[in-house]
Design a protein around this motif. Structure first.
Motif, mmCIF file in Angstrom:
data_model
loop_
_atom_site.group_PDB
_atom_site.id
_atom_site.type_symbol
_atom_site.label_atom_id
_atom_site.label_comp_id
_atom_site.label_asym_id
_atom_site.label_seq_id
_atom_site.Cartn_x
_atom_site.Cartn_y
_atom_site.Cartn_z
ATOM 1 N N ASP A 98 3.126 -59.733 -29.825
ATOM 2 C CA ASP A 98 1.788 -59.895 -30.366
ATOM 3 C C ASP A 98 0.839 -59.076 -29.505
ATOM 4 O OD1 ASP A 98 -0.154 -60.896 -31.997
ATOM 5 O OD2 ASP A 98 0.804 -62.870 -32.063
ATOM 6 N N ASP A 99 0.873 -57.775 -29.757
ATOM 7 C CA ASP A 99 0.183 -56.858 -28.847
ATOM 8 C C ASP A 99 -1.084 -56.298 -29.476
ATOM 9 O OD1 ASP A 99 1.462 -55.419 -30.786
ATOM 10 O OD2 ASP A 99 2.340 -53.930 -29.437
ATOM 11 N N THR A 100 -1.962 -57.204 -29.906
ATOM 12 C CA THR A 100 -3.188 -56.758 -30.568
ATOM 13 C C THR A 100 -4.337 -56.572 -29.588
ATOM 14 O OG1 THR A 100 -3.682 -59.072 -31.036
ATOM 15 C CG2 THR A 100 -2.631 -57.801 -32.783
ATOM 16 N N ASN A 101 -4.116 -56.932 -28.333
ATOM 17 C CA ASN A 101 -5.173 -56.858 -27.337
ATOM 18 C C ASN A 101 -4.866 -55.688 -26.407
ATOM 19 O OD1 ASN A 101 -7.056 -57.294 -25.376
ATOM 20 N ND2 ASN A 101 -6.403 -59.390 -24.904
ATOM 21 N N ASP A 144 2.204 -52.306 -34.826
ATOM 22 C CA ASP A 144 2.700 -51.440 -35.897
ATOM 23 C C ASP A 144 2.028 -51.766 -37.230
ATOM 24 O OD1 ASP A 144 4.375 -50.042 -34.240
ATOM 25 O OD2 ASP A 144 6.153 -51.245 -34.700
ATOM 26 N N TYR A 145 1.372 -52.899 -37.310
ATOM 27 C CA TYR A 145 0.742 -53.310 -38.578
ATOM 28 C C TYR A 145 -0.748 -53.000 -38.612
ATOM 29 C CZ TYR A 145 4.905 -56.363 -38.294
ATOM 30 O OH TYR A 145 6.163 -56.868 -38.128
ATOM 31 N N PHE A 146 -1.253 -52.290 -37.608
ATOM 32 C CA PHE A 146 -2.702 -52.081 -37.558
ATOM 33 C C PHE A 146 -3.234 -51.425 -38.838
ATOM 34 C CE2 PHE A 146 -3.164 -52.028 -32.609
ATOM 35 C CZ PHE A 146 -3.220 -53.412 -32.615
ATOM 36 N N HIS A 242 -1.016 -49.833 -25.299
ATOM 37 C CA HIS A 242 0.288 -49.408 -24.755
ATOM 38 C C HIS A 242 1.207 -48.815 -25.812
ATOM 39 C CE1 HIS A 242 3.339 -52.502 -26.034
ATOM 40 N NE2 HIS A 242 2.228 -52.974 -26.535
ATOM 41 N N ASN A 243 0.975 -49.166 -27.083
ATOM 42 C CA ASN A 243 1.858 -48.684 -28.153
ATOM 43 C C ASN A 243 1.171 -47.625 -29.015
ATOM 44 O OD1 ASN A 243 4.073 -48.530 -29.905
ATOM 45 N ND2 ASN A 243 3.339 -50.227 -31.172
ATOM 46 N N THR A 244 -0.108 -47.838 -29.333
ATOM 47 C CA THR A 244 -0.777 -46.938 -30.282
ATOM 48 C C THR A 244 -1.702 -45.944 -29.588
ATOM 49 O OG1 THR A 244 -2.517 -48.581 -30.631
ATOM 50 C CG2 THR A 244 -0.661 -48.634 -32.149
ATOM 51 N N GLY A 245 -1.757 -46.001 -28.270
ATOM 52 C CA GLY A 245 -2.559 -45.019 -27.527
ATOM 53 C C GLY A 245 -4.030 -45.089 -27.915
ATOM 54 N N ASP A 246 -4.615 -43.913 -28.264
ATOM 55 C CA ASP A 246 -6.044 -43.871 -28.600
ATOM 56 C C ASP A 246 -6.278 -43.790 -30.105
ATOM 57 O OD1 ASP A 246 -6.789 -43.991 -25.922
ATOM 58 O OD2 ASP A 246 -6.496 -41.826 -25.668
ATOM 59 N N ARG A 247 -5.229 -44.154 -30.867
ATOM 60 C CA ARG A 247 -5.335 -44.055 -32.323
ATOM 61 C C ARG A 247 -6.466 -44.933 -32.861
ATOM 62 N NH1 ARG A 247 -6.262 -44.356 -36.758
ATOM 63 N NH2 ARG A 247 -5.062 -44.404 -38.686
ATOM 64 N N TRP A 248 -6.696 -46.104 -32.259
ATOM 65 C CA TRP A 248 -7.688 -47.042 -32.791
ATOM 66 C C TRP A 248 -8.805 -47.317 -31.795
ATOM 67 C CZ3 TRP A 248 -6.688 -47.821 -37.760
ATOM 68 C CH2 TRP A 248 -5.364 -47.715 -38.197
ATOM 69 N N CYS A 249 -10.006 -47.520 -32.332
ATOM 70 C CA CYS A 249 -11.058 -48.035 -31.453
ATOM 71 C C CYS A 249 -11.631 -49.324 -32.033
ATOM 72 C CB CYS A 249 -12.129 -47.000 -31.168
ATOM 73 S SG CYS A 249 -12.874 -46.329 -32.635
ATOM 74 N N VAL A 250 -10.990 -49.836 -33.091
ATOM 75 C CA VAL A 250 -11.278 -51.220 -33.519
ATOM 76 C C VAL A 250 -9.964 -51.989 -33.425
ATOM 77 C CG1 VAL A 250 -13.219 -50.704 -35.056
ATOM 78 C CG2 VAL A 250 -10.878 -50.661 -35.963
ATOM 79 N N PRO A 252 -8.022 -55.893 -34.206
ATOM 80 C CA PRO A 252 -8.154 -57.169 -34.917
ATOM 81 C C PRO A 252 -8.193 -58.338 -33.944
ATOM 82 C CG PRO A 252 -5.880 -56.412 -34.973
ATOM 83 C CD PRO A 252 -6.673 -55.322 -34.309
ATOM 84 N N MET A 253 -8.906 -59.384 -34.322
ATOM 85 C CA MET A 253 -8.883 -60.614 -33.532
ATOM 86 C C MET A 253 -7.521 -61.282 -33.758
ATOM 87 S SD MET A 253 -11.836 -60.432 -32.240
ATOM 88 C CE MET A 253 -12.065 -62.018 -31.443
ATOM 89 N N TYR A 254 -7.083 -62.006 -32.748
ATOM 90 C CA TYR A 254 -5.791 -62.686 -32.819
ATOM 91 C C TYR A 254 -5.679 -63.580 -34.057
ATOM 92 C CZ TYR A 254 -1.967 -65.757 -31.568
ATOM 93 O OH TYR A 254 -0.799 -66.460 -31.581
ATOM 94 N N THR A 255 -6.757 -64.319 -34.336
ATOM 95 C CA THR A 255 -6.691 -65.293 -35.431
ATOM 96 C C THR A 255 -6.588 -64.615 -36.800
ATOM 97 O OG1 THR A 255 -9.077 -65.374 -35.248
ATOM 98 C CG2 THR A 255 -7.854 -67.204 -34.298
ATOM 99 N N TYR A 256 -7.032 -63.366 -36.863
ATOM 100 C CA TYR A 256 -6.896 -62.599 -38.101
ATOM 101 C C TYR A 256 -5.514 -61.938 -38.155
ATOM 102 C CZ TYR A 256 -7.578 -58.594 -41.283
ATOM 103 O OH TYR A 256 -7.448 -57.655 -42.283
ATOM 104 N N ALA A 257 -5.094 -61.419 -37.013
ATOM 105 C CA ALA A 257 -3.850 -60.642 -36.985
ATOM 106 C C ALA A 257 -2.628 -61.522 -37.200
ATOM 107 C CB ALA A 257 -3.742 -59.914 -35.639
ATOM 108 N N HIS A 258 -2.649 -62.687 -36.588
ATOM 109 C CA HIS A 258 -1.420 -63.479 -36.551
ATOM 110 C C HIS A 258 -0.896 -63.897 -37.929
ATOM 111 C CE1 HIS A 258 1.553 -65.335 -33.968
ATOM 112 N NE2 HIS A 258 1.654 -66.229 -34.940
ATOM 113 N N PRO A 259 -1.771 -64.453 -38.788
ATOM 114 C CA PRO A 259 -1.255 -64.822 -40.121
ATOM 115 C C PRO A 259 -0.738 -63.614 -40.898
ATOM 116 C CG PRO A 259 -3.586 -65.462 -39.835
ATOM 117 C CD PRO A 259 -3.141 -64.877 -38.545
ATOM 118 N N ILE A 260 -1.387 -62.476 -40.716
ATOM 119 C CA ILE A 260 -0.942 -61.277 -41.440
ATOM 120 C C ILE A 260 0.434 -60.840 -40.938
ATOM 121 C CG2 ILE A 260 -1.450 -58.818 -41.807
ATOM 122 C CD1 ILE A 260 -4.407 -59.575 -41.928
ATOM 123 N N GLU A 261 0.609 -60.879 -39.625
ATOM 124 C CA GLU A 261 1.929 -60.536 -39.060
ATOM 125 C C GLU A 261 3.008 -61.432 -39.669
ATOM 126 O OE1 GLU A 261 1.183 -61.205 -34.881
ATOM 127 O OE2 GLU A 261 -0.544 -59.862 -34.966
#
Ligand code: ATP
Ligand code: MG
Length: 615
Positions: A98-101, A144-146, A242-250, A252-261
């Motif tokens: 769960d590497d959204t942070n 990977d789901y960003f 650590h995984n997506t580098g500088d691809r994103w500058c937004v 997701p919050m954990y509470t949003y990301a987790h159910p989608i994952e």
């Protein structure tokens, strides 16, 4: 490990192992709830789950660690539960990072987590559910789901379920309301779909600094559950991941990301700890909106909460564990006294012991503090069945058998494992000069003492009965050697052995043959059941520093004598040192010729007898 569902009756340890999660799964399976679920392995790019069929009799669970630290005993409970249920119902359990942070996560933690879950005996690989030759590898990264999460967020904007808020963090906090007062709407809540979409796109393009805007779900600022008062779902964070580098500058919050994952991976039962219970309404709200929009298929995953593991005599908070490591109260993340899985492995706790412990503590929805001795008992039980026996003399005193010819020696034979005669025996050389434990001799015996003292007889295990004839003291008065005679017709296993009735039964090693070893006597890291808890007399509401409760005797390093064959011990081999406890050859420091042993656990619990130790 056992594939059999176990009963929910009180087990031997006296802890009720409720199985409300099993009951729920069985009801879902009986109702065919997941029959419509489709799955074909790894999700690919695209805004919906992939086609394929999942056998309706199967479930999917997941273990979703954030790679920001080493796994601890609490995680072991969650791993055993999630992977264990999947095994029991012939389903699958995913390992998902769960590497959204972006800020706190590191590859070092990813590697160690993979290692620890494997070490516990679980796997995320296996044949496809449809029994084709292809195999599933259920190892995932939330990052990977960003792209999908962005797409889903844009859908929420376009359907009126999300808006960009431009209030400051303080303003947002103030307008959220309290447990007793409703919140109030943001002045930006009524922005048009077009304006929201434009702003969200520009957030993604890096046009704004951190904190300038957030994307929020549009639910209800007066909801009784604060988590439904327009929770944030995306924030701006100009940070490398650590995984997506500088691809994103937004991000997701954990509470949003987790159910989608969970939904993207077709998880059927999303099992988490109780603190997420208040988030469940948002979990369901979000997935419902996305399913309505045709972005997710039903049935949707179901969140189920259980109470987290709390253990006495230890701390399980990542923050405190980091502090113990960084301030060098312990030697590192794998210090055998730490409740990390890398520490447990080095301590010699068997993986099977964790699985047994997890089954014993069971799952429930009420908070409790589990006594550390329950964990130790599980380890003892597994080790008692698996560990071969050896002799070690930890506190040596010389025993001289005056009537045994100098220069002679003979082999005595001891079973490798008393419960497994088929394992055979080991030879221990016997000679005139032996090491015995200092505590096995008393110059002036106390009442009820049955071991060696002048005039008394005791058996040297697997060898002869000896009669103590005297002892030597040095100039300071300390006993430096004990003298005895042996009874030549008393050898264990011989016809004469039974004619001697003695109460003491001592272990020993031949001075000429014993091998020197470093032995680390580990004990509990904290000296009190609830480190940091307020004590009687402390001011009301105060908290003690948990570090003040560290056990000063949690490690003692000694030089000890061990059986000669242990000179060639392999790292991680476990033994019972007779009369002492279970020991493991240290996986880092032990060398052929220079063995190093860690004490895993003593044979009996000495803590419960200490005054004032139980809560
Ligand atoms: P900590 O609270 O120590 O920081 P965490 O919950 O932040 O741990 P995660 O990596 O997010 O750590 O946890 C992964 C999974 O392990 C989650 O599903 C979480 O609920 C579970 N878990 C964490 N601690 C415990 C515990 N003490 N008992 C049972 N499960 C736990
Ligand atoms: Mg967490």
């Amino acid at each position: 490990m056992s594939q059999q569902p176990t009963s929910n009756a009180a087990n031997t340890a006296g802890v009720v192992s409720t199985n409300f999660i099993r009951n729920l799964i069985e009801a879902d399976l009986a109702a065919g709830k997941h029959a419509a679920r489709k799955w074909s392995g790894r999700p690919g790019p695209g805004p919906q789950q992939l086609a394929g069929t999942l056998d309706p009799a199967r479930i999917r669970t997941r273990f979703p660690p954030e790679p920001n630290g080493y796994l601890h005993f609490g995680h072991a409970k969650s791993i055993c539960l999630n992977f264990g249920l999947a095994q029991e119902y012939a389903g699958r359990c995913h390992l998902r990072f769960d590497d959204t942070n972006p800020e706190k996560e590191e590859q070092e933690y990813v590697d160690s987590i993979i290692d620890s879950v494997r070490w516990l005996g679980f796997s995320w690989d296996g044949p496809l559910a449809d029994a084709s030759a292809a195999s599933e590898t259920n190892l995932y990264y939330a990052s990977d789901y960003f792209a999908w999460m962005i797409e889903f967020a844009e859908y929420l904007i376009s359907s009126g379920h999300a808006y960009v808020d431009s209030q400051s963090a303080d303003e947002m906090r103030a307008s959220r309301g309290t447990l007793t007062n409703a919140g109030c709407d943001s002045p930006f809540r009524a922005r048009s779909v077009a304006e929201n979409m434009d702003l969200f796109k520009r957030m993604q393009q890096g046009e704004f600094p951190d904190g300038a805007h957030v994307l929020r779900a549009r639910i209800d600022m007066a909801a009784a559950n604060i988590n439904l008062r327009d929770p944030a779902i995306y924030r701006i964070r100009h940070a490398s991941h650590h995984n997506t580098g500088d691809r994103w500058c937004v991000y997701p919050m954990y509470t949003y990301a987790h159910p989608i994952e969970d939904a993207l991976e077709n998880i059927s039962h999303s099992i988490c700890t109780l603190e997420f219970a208040d988030q469940r309404p948002f979990y369901d709200w979000l997935l419902e909106r996305l399913a309505e929009g045709g972005l997710l298929q039903r049935p949707l995953p179901q969140q189920i909460e259980f109470s987290r593991l709390n253990l006495s005599y230890i701390v399980l908070s990542k923050r405190k564990l980091i502090q113990l490591v960084e301030e060098r109260h312990v030697a590192g993340w794998d210090d055998p006294r730490l409740p990390t899985l890398v520490g447990a492995r080095r301590r010699g706790y068997p993986a099977e012991g964790f699985r047994l412990f997890a089954e014993r503590v069971g799952v429930s929805r009420s908070d409790s503090l589990i006594d550390y001795s329950l964990l130790e008992d599980s380890m003892r039980e597994v080790l008692n069945a698996s560990a071969e026996r050896r002799v070690a003399v930890l506190d040596p005193l010389k025993l001289i058998i005056d009537n045994y010819p100098a220069g002679d020696s003979e082999d005595c034979f001891a079973p490798k494992h008393p419960l497994k005669p088929e394992a055979g025996t080991r030879a221990i050389p016997f000679a005139r000069e032996l090491w015995i434990e200092r505590e096995d001799f008393m110059a002036e015996p106390s009442k009820g003492y049955h071991r060696l003292y002048p005039g008394n007889m005791a058996r040297l295990r697997y060898a002869y009965v000896v009669r103590c004839t005297g002892f030597d003291r040095d100039d300071s008065g300390a006993v430096v050697a004990v003298h005895c005679d042996y009874l030549a017709d008393s050898k264990s296993g011989s016809a004469g052995a039974d004619s001697y009735k003695v109460k003491g039964n001592l272990h020993w090693l031949s001075v000429a043959d014993a091998c020197l070893a470093e032995v680390r006597l580990y004990d509990r890291l904290f000296a009190v059941p609830s480190p940091g808890a307020r004590r009687e007399g402390d001011p009301e509401g105060s908290e003690r520093d948990f570090r003040a409760d560290l056990n000063p005797d949690s490690m003692r390093v000694i030089r000890a004598w061990v059986e000669p064959a242990l000179r060639n011990v392999e790292p991680e081999q476990c033994f019972q040192f007779e009369r002492h406890g279970y020991f493991v050859a240290d996986r880092v420091d032990s060398r052929v010729g220079a063995p190093v042993f860690n004490r895993t656990v003593t044979l009996r619990d000495s803590w419960s007898a200490r005054p004032g130790q139980r809560k």
